[in-house]
Scaffold this motif. Structure first.
Motif, PDB file in Angstrom:
ATOM      1  N   CYS A  61       0.833  -1.204   0.000  1.00  0.00           N
ATOM      2  CA  CYS A  61       0.000   0.000   0.000  1.00  0.00           C
ATOM      3  C   CYS A  61       0.864   1.248   0.000  1.00  0.00           C
ATOM      4  O   CYS A  61       0.522   2.254  -0.621  1.00  0.00           O
ATOM      5  CB  CYS A  61      -0.930  -0.012   1.207  1.00  0.00           C
ATOM      6  SG  CYS A  61      -0.082  -0.212   2.774  1.00  0.00           S
ATOM      7  N   CYS A  65       0.953   3.983  -3.251  1.00  0.00           N
ATOM      8  CA  CYS A  65       0.323   5.298  -3.038  1.00  0.00           C
ATOM      9  C   CYS A  65       1.016   6.367  -3.877  1.00  0.00           C
ATOM     10  O   CYS A  65       2.215   6.575  -3.749  1.00  0.00           O
ATOM     11  CB  CYS A  65       0.388   5.694  -1.564  1.00  0.00           C
ATOM     12  SG  CYS A  65      -0.327   7.320  -1.267  1.00  0.00           S
ATOM     13  N   ALA A  69       0.738   9.555   0.785  1.00  0.00           N
ATOM     14  CA  ALA A  69      -0.165   9.658   1.944  1.00  0.00           C
ATOM     15  C   ALA A  69       0.007   8.431   2.844  1.00  0.00           C
ATOM     16  O   ALA A  69       0.030   8.547   4.070  1.00  0.00           O
ATOM     17  CB  ALA A  69      -1.611   9.774   1.479  1.00  0.00           C
ATOM     18  N   SER A  70       0.134   7.250   2.239  1.00  0.00           N
ATOM     19  CA  SER A  70       0.438   6.048   3.023  1.00  0.00           C
ATOM     20  C   SER A  70       1.930   6.042   3.305  1.00  0.00           C
ATOM     21  O   SER A  70       2.734   6.166   2.382  1.00  0.00           O
ATOM     22  CB  SER A  70       0.088   4.786   2.223  1.00  0.00           C
ATOM     23  OG  SER A  70      -1.298   4.618   2.172  1.00  0.00           O
ATOM     24  N   VAL A  81      -1.903   6.566   7.321  1.00  0.00           N
ATOM     25  CA  VAL A  81      -2.383   7.340   6.177  1.00  0.00           C
ATOM     26  C   VAL A  81      -2.471   8.808   6.588  1.00  0.00           C
ATOM     27  O   VAL A  81      -3.123   9.130   7.582  1.00  0.00           O
ATOM     28  CB  VAL A  81      -3.775   6.860   5.720  1.00  0.00           C
ATOM     29  CG1 VAL A  81      -4.290   7.719   4.564  1.00  0.00           C
ATOM     30  CG2 VAL A  81      -3.735   5.398   5.301  1.00  0.00           C
ATOM     31  N   LYS A  85      -3.421  14.157   2.564  1.00  0.00           N
ATOM     32  CA  LYS A  85      -2.781  13.904   1.275  1.00  0.00           C
ATOM     33  C   LYS A  85      -3.505  12.852   0.456  1.00  0.00           C
ATOM     34  O   LYS A  85      -3.132  12.583  -0.688  1.00  0.00           O
ATOM     35  CB  LYS A  85      -1.350  13.409   1.503  1.00  0.00           C
ATOM     36  CG  LYS A  85      -0.337  14.482   1.779  1.00  0.00           C
ATOM     37  CD  LYS A  85       0.967  13.781   2.004  1.00  0.00           C
ATOM     38  CE  LYS A  85       2.180  14.568   1.654  1.00  0.00           C
ATOM     39  NZ  LYS A  85       3.368  13.697   1.746  1.00  0.00           N
ATOM     40  N   CYS A  86      -4.518  12.210   1.046  1.00  0.00           N
ATOM     41  CA  CYS A  86      -5.161  11.079   0.369  1.00  0.00           C
ATOM     42  C   CYS A  86      -6.128  11.584  -0.693  1.00  0.00           C
ATOM     43  O   CYS A  86      -7.070  12.314  -0.389  1.00  0.00           O
ATOM     44  CB  CYS A  86      -5.906  10.229   1.389  1.00  0.00           C
ATOM     45  SG  CYS A  86      -6.838   8.895   0.630  1.00  0.00           S
ATOM     46  N   THR A  87      -5.896  11.189  -1.962  1.00  0.00           N
ATOM     47  CA  THR A  87      -6.776  11.625  -3.052  1.00  0.00           C
ATOM     48  C   THR A  87      -7.950  10.681  -3.251  1.00  0.00           C
ATOM     49  O   THR A  87      -8.798  10.922  -4.099  1.00  0.00           O
ATOM     50  CB  THR A  87      -6.016  11.708  -4.378  1.00  0.00           C
ATOM     51  OG1 THR A  87      -5.552  10.405  -4.715  1.00  0.00           O
ATOM     52  CG2 THR A  87      -4.853  12.657  -4.311  1.00  0.00           C
ATOM     53  N   LYS A  90      -7.606   4.909  -4.321  1.00  0.00           N
ATOM     54  CA  LYS A  90      -7.892   3.522  -3.958  1.00  0.00           C
ATOM     55  C   LYS A  90      -6.853   2.518  -4.448  1.00  0.00           C
ATOM     56  O   LYS A  90      -7.093   1.319  -4.414  1.00  0.00           O
ATOM     57  CB  LYS A  90      -9.292   3.119  -4.443  1.00  0.00           C
ATOM     58  CG  LYS A  90     -10.381   3.965  -3.809  1.00  0.00           C
ATOM     59  CD  LYS A  90     -11.710   3.815  -4.494  1.00  0.00           C
ATOM     60  CE  LYS A  90     -11.776   4.667  -5.723  1.00  0.00           C
ATOM     61  NZ  LYS A  90     -13.005   4.544  -6.457  1.00  0.00           N
ATOM     62  N   CYS A  92      -4.190   1.784  -2.954  1.00  0.00           N
ATOM     63  CA  CYS A  92      -3.728   1.031  -1.789  1.00  0.00           C
ATOM     64  C   CYS A  92      -4.706  -0.086  -1.431  1.00  0.00           C
ATOM     65  O   CYS A  92      -4.307  -1.136  -0.940  1.00  0.00           O
ATOM     66  CB  CYS A  92      -3.549   1.965  -0.601  1.00  0.00           C
ATOM     67  SG  CYS A  92      -5.046   2.892  -0.207  1.00  0.00           S
ATOM     68  N   ARG A 101      -8.060  -2.032   4.437  1.00  0.00           N
ATOM     69  CA  ARG A 101      -8.232  -0.585   4.227  1.00  0.00           C
ATOM     70  C   ARG A 101      -9.666  -0.247   3.858  1.00  0.00           C
ATOM     71  O   ARG A 101     -10.321  -0.988   3.142  1.00  0.00           O
ATOM     72  CB  ARG A 101      -7.277  -0.118   3.128  1.00  0.00           C
ATOM     73  CG  ARG A 101      -5.857  -0.136   3.620  1.00  0.00           C
ATOM     74  CD  ARG A 101      -4.880   0.253   2.544  1.00  0.00           C
ATOM     75  NE  ARG A 101      -3.660   0.716   3.173  1.00  0.00           N
ATOM     76  CZ  ARG A 101      -3.262   1.972   3.180  1.00  0.00           C
ATOM     77  NH1 ARG A 101      -3.964   2.885   2.559  1.00  0.00           N
ATOM     78  NH2 ARG A 101      -2.155   2.317   3.790  1.00  0.00           N
ATOM     79  N   TYR A 109     -11.161   9.878   3.124  1.00  0.00           N
ATOM     80  CA  TYR A 109      -9.807   9.356   2.988  1.00  0.00           C
ATOM     81  C   TYR A 109      -9.853   7.867   3.284  1.00  0.00           C
ATOM     82  O   TYR A 109     -10.858   7.355   3.768  1.00  0.00           O
ATOM     83  CB  TYR A 109      -8.815  10.072   3.902  1.00  0.00           C
ATOM     84  CG  TYR A 109      -9.107   9.963   5.384  1.00  0.00           C
ATOM     85  CD1 TYR A 109      -9.927  10.896   6.015  1.00  0.00           C
ATOM     86  CD2 TYR A 109      -8.553   8.938   6.139  1.00  0.00           C
ATOM     87  CE1 TYR A 109     -10.200  10.794   7.367  1.00  0.00           C
ATOM     88  CE2 TYR A 109      -8.825   8.838   7.494  1.00  0.00           C
ATOM     89  CZ  TYR A 109      -9.644   9.766   8.096  1.00  0.00           C
ATOM     90  OH  TYR A 109      -9.909   9.662   9.425  1.00  0.00           O
TER      91      TYR A 109
END
Lengths: 175, 426
Positions: A61, A65, A69-70, A81, A85-87, A90, A92, A101, A109
């Motif tokens: 993951c 990424c 973010a991960s 995470v 920063k998580c867009t 998916k 991951c 997850r 997120y």
């Protein structure tokens, strides 16, 4: 983390403790209990496993990424995470061999088990470990030869889940 | 196209005259553009709903986290890559008939890769954080993350095709031959780049060692093979439509070339599929669970089974039609085969490839997936954007191309006859 499948009774206290500690939204769980049954009647064997993110040292993951973010927390194997920063791409989720997850976090997120790093930072055990009524879960530093987890892995037969994926997971099950 | 003495061809005039072409057209053209705009508006509305409420309005779940959007994305990257099937014969083997239309291949690649990028954007749960993926502003996990590679190769491919097409059309507008030394290195790069976009996309899936359905070395070759079947089929259909509604000279030899490429690629695709099925099912292990779900159904769940068998049947009929020479040269049966290929590959490489990898989940649960209305409407909107982009680019470039080819023919009448005979004999 080391979990003794021989003393786990599948009560689900770890799941409840996690939801309380981490305010996990309704309908989502960062950990869960698997009841695996093997064999044919009357020769049956049941194994309870409290499962969660395996905090792999080669975490697919983290490599998949696109934004970083991960990430691994402070040179440990704890995978976190960074929500901001998580867009939500998916990648991951597709990469995780443990289905650990969750995309459906209402704040947008990918959510997951953090090994309660906020508690670990204060020298406490993760909430699931503290709540276990049969003391089947143990948390500690595997680099320290004298820790309980190191001793258990030296003395007892154990396994990890899906080692064939090359993820090098760090949740060990005593069998 | 105008009778007045041509004004000095500058960049500004080029842009103005190209844009001017977009506003002149028969009623059918306007009807088509308005239809596409209406579909785009519909898709836009549904995308707004998705932005407002989040991905929860899709049917994607924690278990099946990629669905209809990523399925369309995968298919379209293939179509974009298949432009090389015109670029290679045009620029490497100097097939004159194909060089005349190679620009339409680039145009289709531009439209397809734009759609592919849009499909990734709508699949993001938080598109507002997309800036983390822009090198320089955000911190981009390159070279580790395959998705980061995909962002680079897709945008690079878009820029390459835009640049090459623009350079060539602009020189044609000025009535000059584009300098090969200026564009040929970029064309060479674009050829390798085209293969790379589809390889990287395949690696995006194949990298996931926890998903046995994807985690095999055949995935990238299978992608390329099916792309070279569906892409040329789409291009051949597009070129025939352009030929029917404009005076752009498109030779039948080009269509026959594309039909032949599609035939061979389809044979390879079906062979790869057979190899895949043999490996999965001869000694069926735990890793075949996804394939079993897809082709035969698993524990009473068989949502995708009718789909995949439809695809297999369509592709099999298409390959039979294309392998029988009289049928491949008959416009009706040939075009039927093209449509079958496009639909078949769209299923096989779309929903048939993305969804089964998530079913069953690594921990053995079965969650089935069908797209929600929102997902279908947003996808229709993106397809309409792609078709509109193709229409407008073609509309702007065609008059320039027609004019250039007419002039070129007039000046090379003698040698041209020889070329024409040679290709018509094929």
């Amino acid at each position: 983390m080391v979990i003794d499948t021989r003393t786990c009774i599948g009560c689900g206290d770890c799941v409840v403790a996690c939801k309380n500690e981490n305010k996990v939204p309704v309908g989502l769980n960062r950990d869960w209990v698997v009841e695996a049954t093997r064999g044919e009647y009357p020769n049956l064997e049941t194994e309870f496993r409290s499962e969660r993110c395996n905090h792999c040292s080669h975490a697919t993951c983290v490599t998949s990424c696109p934004t970083g973010a991960s990430h691994h927390w402070k040179d440990s194997n704890i995978v976190l995470v960074a929500a901001e920063k998580c867009t939500g791409c998916k990648a991951c989720i597709a990469a995780c061999p443990y289905d650990a997850r969750l995309i459906m976090h209402p704040d947008g997120y990918v959510d997951k088990c953090t090994f309660c790093h906020h508690r670990v930072d204060q020298g406490l055990d993760p909430a699931c470990v503290s709540s276990c009524p049969t003391h089947c879960m143990h948390f500690g530093n595997l680099d320290d030869r004298d820790s309980v987890v190191s001793r258990l892995l030296r003395e007892r037969r154990h396994k990890v889940l899906m080692p064939e994926t090359g993820n090098q997971p760090h949740v060990y099950y005593l069998t | 196209m105008t009778a007045a003495p041509a004004p000095r061809p500058t960049l500004v005039r080029f842009v103005f005259s190209s844009v001017g072409h977009l506003f002149r057209g028969p009623p059918l053209y306007w009807l088509w553009v308005l239809l596409l705009l209406a579909l785009i508006a519909l898709g836009g509305w549904h995308y707004w709903l998705q932005l407002r409420d989040g991905l929860v309005v899709t049917n994607m779940t924690n278990q099946v986290s990629w669905g209809f959007y990523i399925a369309n994305f995968t298919f379209l990257v293939g179509v974009a890559a298949a432009a090389v099937m015109l670029v290679v014969p045009a620029y490497i083997f100097h097939r004159r008939d194909i060089k005349d239309v190679v620009l339409m291949g680039d145009t289709m690649a531009i439209a397809a890769v734009t759609m592919a990028i849009l499909f990734v954007v709508v699949d993001l749960g938080r598109p507002d954080r997309f800036w983390h993926l822009i090198p320089g502003i955000g911190r981009f996990n390159f070279p580790e993350s395959m998705l980061a590679w995909d962002v680079i190769v897709l945008n690079g491919y878009l820029l390459l095709n835009l640049g090459i097409s623009f350079y060539i059309v602009y020189h044609h507008y000025r009535g000059e031959d584009p300098k090969a030394s200026r564009y040929f290195p970029w064309v060479l790069l674009a050829i390798f780049w085209a293969i790379s976009i589809h390889t990287v996309t395949a690696f995006l899936y194949a990298a996931n060692s926890g998903r046995p359905y994807w985690h095999n070395a055949l995935l990238a070759p299978r992608f390329i093979a099916s792309a070279f079947a569906s892409g040329p089929a789409m291009m051949a259909l597009g070129l025939q439509i352009i030929r029917a509604i404009s005076d752009y000279p498109i030779r039948q030899s080009v269509i026959n070339h594309l039909a032949l490429v599609a035939t061979i690629a389809l044979q390879v695709t079906l062979f790869f599929l057979l190899a895949e099925l043999f490996t999965e099912f001869y000694n069926e292990g735990e890793h075949a669970a996804s394939a079993r779900y897809l082709f035969l159904g698993l524990d009473g769940h068989s949502g995708l089974t009718p789909w995949i068998w439809t695809a297999v049947v369509l592709l099999s009929i298409a390959v039979v039609i294309l392998m029988i020479h009289p049928l491949r040269h008959n416009p009706l049966t040939m075009n039927i085969a093209f449509v079958l290929i496009i639909v078949g590959v769209w299923i096989e490489k779309g929903m048939g490839l993305i969804v089964p990898a998530f079913v069953p989940t690594p921990i053995g649960e079965i969650y089935e997936y069908t797209p929600s209305l929102t997902e279908i409407m947003v996808s229709v909107g993106i397809w309409a954007i792609g078709l509109l982009l193709f229409t407008l680019l073609a509309k702007a470039a065609l008059p320039v191309q027609c004019e250039f080819l007419r002039r070129q023919r007039a000046s090379e009448q003698q040698s041209w006859d020889g070329v024409e005979r040679r290709h018509n004999a094929a």
